[in-house]
Every structure is written in structure tokens, then in C-alpha cells.
Design an enzyme around this catalytic site. Structure first.
Site, PDB file in Angstrom:
ATOM      1  N   LYS A   1      42.109  79.908  33.850  1.00 15.62           N
ATOM      2  CA  LYS A   1      41.724  79.072  35.162  1.00 15.62           C
ATOM      3  C   LYS A   1      41.611  77.599  35.252  1.00 15.62           C
ATOM      4  O   LYS A   1      41.095  77.249  34.406  1.00 15.62           O
ATOM      5  CB  LYS A   1      40.183  79.698  35.504  1.00 15.62           C
ATOM      6  CG  LYS A   1      39.686  79.133  37.071  1.00 15.62           C
ATOM      7  CD  LYS A   1      38.313  79.644  37.328  1.00 15.62           C
ATOM      8  CE  LYS A   1      37.903  79.079  38.409  1.00 15.62           C
ATOM      9  NZ  LYS A   1      36.362  79.562  38.785  1.00 15.62           N
TER      10      LYS A   1
ATOM     11  N   LYS B   1      44.543  81.806  37.499  1.00 16.42           N
ATOM     12  CA  LYS B   1      44.191  81.281  38.802  1.00 16.42           C
ATOM     13  C   LYS B   1      44.262  79.594  38.610  1.00 16.42           C
ATOM     14  O   LYS B   1      43.730  79.104  37.448  1.00 16.42           O
ATOM     15  CB  LYS B   1      42.504  81.748  39.101  1.00 16.42           C
ATOM     16  CG  LYS B   1      42.188  81.040  40.210  1.00 16.42           C
ATOM     17  CD  LYS B   1      40.600  81.513  40.508  1.00 16.42           C
ATOM     18  CE  LYS B   1      40.149  80.833  41.653  1.00 16.42           C
ATOM     19  NZ  LYS B   1      38.742  81.051  41.941  1.00 16.42           N
TER      20      LYS B   1
END
Length: 325
Positions: free
Chosen positions: A196, A248
Site C-alpha cells: 500500500k 493499492k
């Protein structure tokens, strides 16, 4: 070689193109992120995400039923509380908005779709960080792990099939796995936000969850310049027992997604984040792109790069288009 080699032969009709397509996109591949706002009397539109709302508990149930009917593979829930504190305690409370919503959704749809809880306290803290702060204002990784472990157990007991730790704390998967197993929830799965990035593309999400963030998250989310670091994070989460792992954002990190897919022996997800959604919606609103085609192209690209699962705010709508093909 010309004219014997004519690749266009396989593009001549829709049926031929369908027959030789290398990547499929189906409703089951999609997960719908949904927001539920404590105390809301009616859905609240999110200005930077046209078509997305902060749901009431009633409208959330309806949205999830609609997603199930479209064949969407799952839903992931995010809660917006009325009260915040330093430790994000309303995120753990059985009567807190997120756990109440998980119970509502599970009671409504049972096992007809996969119900996922977001394990992070950023929506519940007065400072907006994903972990508790120490006396110097820095995120305390190990204290935060204890909170995540308790939060994950609470979510599973509220009805989540899967818990998704998104805070990028070192050791979060191992801590949650041990807590779930110790509480008798060995069947609950962990979807780890393994890779992320500290991305500029999260801006609309912060409006969506009424974020209280002060500062930034660069000390725990990844530097967008780094790819090998992401692979290390993915390997660590796999070693700690993650059942699925996530990258992400999605579109700006397709190279990382491909590399993670190549090393993973569990399903890989990618989150098409709020900024990705907002850019397409804004361009389409100005007449600059064909909205529906752009949505499906972007989702197909994420699948082509290696995602088994795509989290997208277009999940229900896109599933409807795919069902009509």
C-alpha cells in the site's frame, strides 16, 4: 511474412474476439467498497466521488442486496463514526457503526457474498492516523497491533467472513491470525493490504470517511518510488499467514501488481482507489472520454496485470454491464 501473417483475422467479428480473449472480467472478480455513516438519516453524497454515498444502515443493506443480485464477488465495509478519540475505540465497540453494519449486512445476505471488514482505526481516531500515537506523535506499531487483533476478532464475531488489515503495520497479519485462531475463528480469512503506497490518489476517500488526518502517512505506507520493497512486504505477509494479499492503488502500480502476482501462491487483489474513480468520472462528465468503455478498460487492465480480485466503486454497475453482454 506479409500477407501470410495477418493478426487482424482474429479481430474480425465480436465472436472471434471473444473466443481468443486472453483476459476475462466477470462480476465475481469484483468487490464493492461501501461506506456507512453513524446516525445518518439519509444517504450523504460524496462530492468528489459522484454516484458514491455515505450510507445509512438501511440504504447499506439495499446496496449490498443490489450487489449480490448483480453477482458481485464481495463487499468491504468502512464506518464513519460520530465520535473520535486517540485510540479509535469506536472501531472496536460491538455497537460501533462498523460492527453494527457488519451484523446488518450478514443478517441480510448471509453467505450469498463475501463480507469483508476493514481493520484499521484511521476512520475512528481524532488524528486520522492508522495507528495509535506515542508521546512524540509517532505511530506506535506494536501497540497498534494489539488494537488490530481485537478489532479483527470483533469484526468476525459481528459477521465478517474476511478481515482486511489496511494500516501497513509491521507484523499485522501474524498478530491478527493469532488472535483469530485464539478466539476460535480459525475459519476466518485475512486479506492483507500487503503493498500500500503513500499515494496522492486517496484524496476523495478521505472525504468519504470524514478523515481527521493531521500530517501524512509516509512513515508506514510505501514510497511510490519503490517496487522491490513492495515485494518484500508481500513475502512477509505471506509468511505470516495471509490468505490473500492486496496491492493499492491499482492502475499506477500495475508493474508491482504483476510482480506480486508472480511470487504469490494465494489470490491477489488490487484496489482501484477513489482518485482513480474520480478522474474517470470527472473526464467523462466533461465529455472527454467514453465513461463506460473507460471503466471496463481500466478493470480489464487490472485483471490483465494479475489481479484475481478487483476492489472498485463501479463493482455493481460494471457487473450489470457484464451480465448483459
Amino acid at each position: 511474412m506479409f500477407p501470410e501473417q495477418r493478426p487482424r483475422r482474429l479481430r474480425r467479428t465480436p465472436a472471434l474476439r471473444r473466443l481468443v480473449a486472453e483476459t476475462s472480467l466477470e462480476p465475481r472478480h469484483l468487490v464493492l467498497p461501501v461506506f456507512v455513516k453513524e446516525g445518518a438519516a439519509e444517504p450523504v453524497p460524496i462530492g468528489s466521488m459522484p454516484g458514491v454515498v455515505q450510507h445509512t444502515r438501511d440504504s447499506l443493506r439495499k446496496a449490498v442486496v443490489e450487489a449480490v443480485e448483480a453477482g458481485v464477488g464481495g463487499v468491504i465495509l468502512f464506518g464513519i463514526p460520530l465520535e473520535y478519540d486517540a485510540d479509535g475505540s469506536r472501531g472496536l465497540a460491538p455497537d460501533g457503526v462498523l460492527n453494527a453494519a457488519l451484523r446488518d449486512v450478514r443478517a441480510e445476505v448471509g453467505d450469498a457474498t463475501v463480507v469483508i471488514g476493514d481493520v484499521c482505526i484511521d476512520e475512528f481516531t481524532e488524528h486520522g492516523h492508522c495507528g495509535v500515537l506515542d508521546e512524540h506523535g509517532r505511530v506506535d506499531n506494536d501497540r497498534t497491533l494489539r488494537i488490530y487483533a481485537e478489532m479483527a476478532v470483533a469484526q468476525v464475531e459481528a459477521g465478517a467472513h474476511v478481515v482486511a488489515p489496511s494500516g501497513m503495520m509491521d507484523g499485522q497479519v501474524a498478530a491478527i491470525r493469532a488472535a483469530l485462531d485464539g478466539a476460535g475463528h480459525a475459519g476466518a480469512a485475512v486479506l492483507a493490504y500487503a503493498v500500500k503506497y503513500a499515494s496522492a490518489l486517496y484524496g476523495p476517500f478521505r472525504e468519504a470517511v470524514d478523515s481527521q488526518l493531521v500530517g501524512d502517512r509516509k512513515t508506514y505506507q510505501q514510497d511510490p518510488a519503490n517496487a522491490r520493497e513492495g515485494l518484500r512486504e508481500a513475502r512477509l505477509d505471506l509468511a505470516e499467514g495471509a490468505d490473500m494479499i492486496m496491492v493499492k492503488p491499482a492502475t499506477a502500480y500495475l508493474d508491482v501488481l504483476r510482480a506480486v502476482k508472480d511470487l504469490s501462491d494465494v489470490p491477489v487483489a488490487a484496489y482501484q482507489v477513489s482518485g482513480e474513480y474520480a478522474m474517470v468520472e470527472a473526464a467523462a462528465a466533461n465529455g472527454w472520454i467514453d465513461r463506460d468503455r473507460a471503466v471496463l478498460e481500466s478493470l480489464t487492465a487490472i485483471r490483465r496485470a494479475g489481479a484475481d480480485i478487483v476492489l472498485t466503486y463501479w463493482a455493481t454497475e460494471a457487473a450489470g454491464w457484464l451480465n448483459r453482454r
